[in-house]
Design a protein around this motif. Structure first.
Motif, mmCIF file in Angstrom:
data_model
loop_
_atom_site.group_PDB
_atom_site.id
_atom_site.type_symbol
_atom_site.label_atom_id
_atom_site.label_comp_id
_atom_site.label_asym_id
_atom_site.label_seq_id
_atom_site.Cartn_x
_atom_site.Cartn_y
_atom_site.Cartn_z
ATOM 1 N N ASP A 128 8.010 15.461 -10.012
ATOM 2 C CA ASP A 128 8.025 15.465 -11.484
ATOM 3 C C ASP A 128 7.128 16.556 -12.076
ATOM 4 N N SER A 182 2.250 8.151 -2.749
ATOM 5 C CA SER A 182 3.281 7.423 -1.997
ATOM 6 C C SER A 182 3.864 8.309 -0.919
ATOM 7 N N SER A 210 5.018 10.549 -5.082
ATOM 8 C CA SER A 210 4.543 10.167 -6.421
ATOM 9 C C SER A 210 3.024 10.147 -6.360
ATOM 10 N N GLU A 234 -0.373 8.889 -8.938
ATOM 11 C CA GLU A 234 -0.857 8.387 -10.236
ATOM 12 C C GLU A 234 -2.361 8.167 -10.198
ATOM 13 N N ASP A 262 0.843 1.286 -14.305
ATOM 14 C CA ASP A 262 1.240 0.122 -15.090
ATOM 15 C C ASP A 262 1.136 -1.097 -14.165
ATOM 16 N N ARG A 304 4.164 -3.500 -13.998
ATOM 17 C CA ARG A 304 5.288 -2.900 -13.264
ATOM 18 C C ARG A 304 5.048 -3.007 -11.756
ATOM 19 N N ALA A 305 3.819 -2.720 -11.337
ATOM 20 C CA ALA A 305 3.498 -2.795 -9.902
ATOM 21 C C ALA A 305 3.588 -4.240 -9.407
ATOM 22 N N ALA A 329 7.218 -5.012 -9.010
ATOM 23 C CA ALA A 329 7.745 -4.326 -7.811
ATOM 24 C C ALA A 329 7.319 -5.070 -6.545
ATOM 25 N N ARG A 370 9.406 -8.299 -6.270
ATOM 26 C CA ARG A 370 10.789 -7.945 -5.904
ATOM 27 C C ARG A 370 10.869 -7.627 -4.413
HETATM 28 P P1 ATP Z 1 9.432 0.651 -9.261
HETATM 29 O O1 ATP Z 1 10.303 -0.286 -8.476
HETATM 30 O O2 ATP Z 1 8.553 -0.074 -10.237
HETATM 31 O O3 ATP Z 1 10.174 1.810 -9.865
HETATM 32 P P2 ATP Z 1 8.691 2.316 -7.051
HETATM 33 O O4 ATP Z 1 7.615 2.147 -6.036
HETATM 34 O O5 ATP Z 1 10.083 2.205 -6.541
HETATM 35 O O6 ATP Z 1 8.391 1.276 -8.224
HETATM 36 P P3 ATP Z 1 8.503 5.149 -7.112
HETATM 37 O O7 ATP Z 1 9.881 5.490 -6.648
HETATM 38 O O8 ATP Z 1 7.378 5.247 -6.134
HETATM 39 O O9 ATP Z 1 8.516 3.688 -7.800
HETATM 40 O O10 ATP Z 1 8.115 6.059 -8.357
HETATM 41 C C1 ATP Z 1 9.039 6.482 -9.349
HETATM 42 C C2 ATP Z 1 8.255 7.038 -10.533
HETATM 43 O O11 ATP Z 1 7.645 5.981 -11.257
HETATM 44 C C3 ATP Z 1 7.114 7.962 -10.130
HETATM 45 O O12 ATP Z 1 6.992 8.965 -11.108
HETATM 46 C C4 ATP Z 1 5.880 7.067 -10.143
HETATM 47 O O13 ATP Z 1 4.708 7.803 -10.437
HETATM 48 C C5 ATP Z 1 6.228 6.100 -11.267
HETATM 49 N N1 ATP Z 1 5.684 4.745 -11.053
HETATM 50 C C6 ATP Z 1 6.120 3.816 -10.174
HETATM 51 N N2 ATP Z 1 5.453 2.653 -10.309
HETATM 52 C C7 ATP Z 1 4.535 2.854 -11.295
HETATM 53 C C8 ATP Z 1 3.535 2.030 -11.903
HETATM 54 N N3 ATP Z 1 3.315 0.777 -11.511
HETATM 55 N N4 ATP Z 1 2.805 2.579 -12.890
HETATM 56 C C9 ATP Z 1 3.006 3.843 -13.305
HETATM 57 N N5 ATP Z 1 3.934 4.670 -12.775
HETATM 58 C C10 ATP Z 1 4.690 4.189 -11.781
#
Ligand code: ATP
Length: 134
Positions: free
Chosen positions: A12, A65, A82, A84, A90, A93-94, A97, A100
């Protein structure tokens, strides 16, 4: 104190570029502590926290990640899938995830989906860990 330029980049775009005295991270072969003058190195990173110490900024912690670490004597580049800062994570959101991924791991499914859920769980736990520890 000597410093290193550290650049953290994701698909990104750039996340951070600044000077630090030390980089501590977890590669797939173990923990690494990088100081200025380190020999050139490329290493795969695990889903983990990268700590950047000292320099003009006091200290920073970044959730990554996976991806790669590239070390040159005066520069460290972290190319992450990724990345952060705790303040950008967030929490809800975590948490969602994590739940899930845990639900998916409990249901019987093929190896590929199992592996995907395991990685998603690791990413969520890493974000929660860094957010809560910050
Ligand atoms: P989710 O299922 O919540 O999307 P993920 O682990 O599958 O989580 P990633 O594929 O690792 O998500 O990341 C996708 C984008 O979202 C990246 O830009 C990452 O920085 C951002 N991101 C993922 N989870 C968070 C979070 N909890 N807070 C802030 N940014 C997040």
């Amino acid at each position: 104190m000597k410093t290193l330029t550290v650049s953290v980049v994701t698909p990104d775009g750039p996340v951070l570029e600044d000077s630090f005295e030390m980089v501590s991270c977890k590669s797939e072969n173990g923990e690494l502590g990088i100081l200025p003058g380190h020999i050139p190195l490329v290493a795969p990173l695990t889903i983990s926290g990268v700590r950047l110490k000292g320099g003009e900024q006091s200290s920073e912690l970044i959730a990554v990640s996976g991806g790669f670490l590239e070390v040159r004597p005066e520069k460290v580049t972290i190319l992450a899938e990724s990345a952060e800062r705790p303040s950008d994570i967030d929490l809800e959101r975590a948490q969602r995830a994590k739940e899930r991924a845990e639900r998916r791991l409990q249901t019987k499914q093929d190896d590929i989906d199992f592996k995907r859920a395991e990685l998603a769980l690791k990413r969520a736990l890493n974000r929660l860990d860094l957010k809560q520890g910050s």
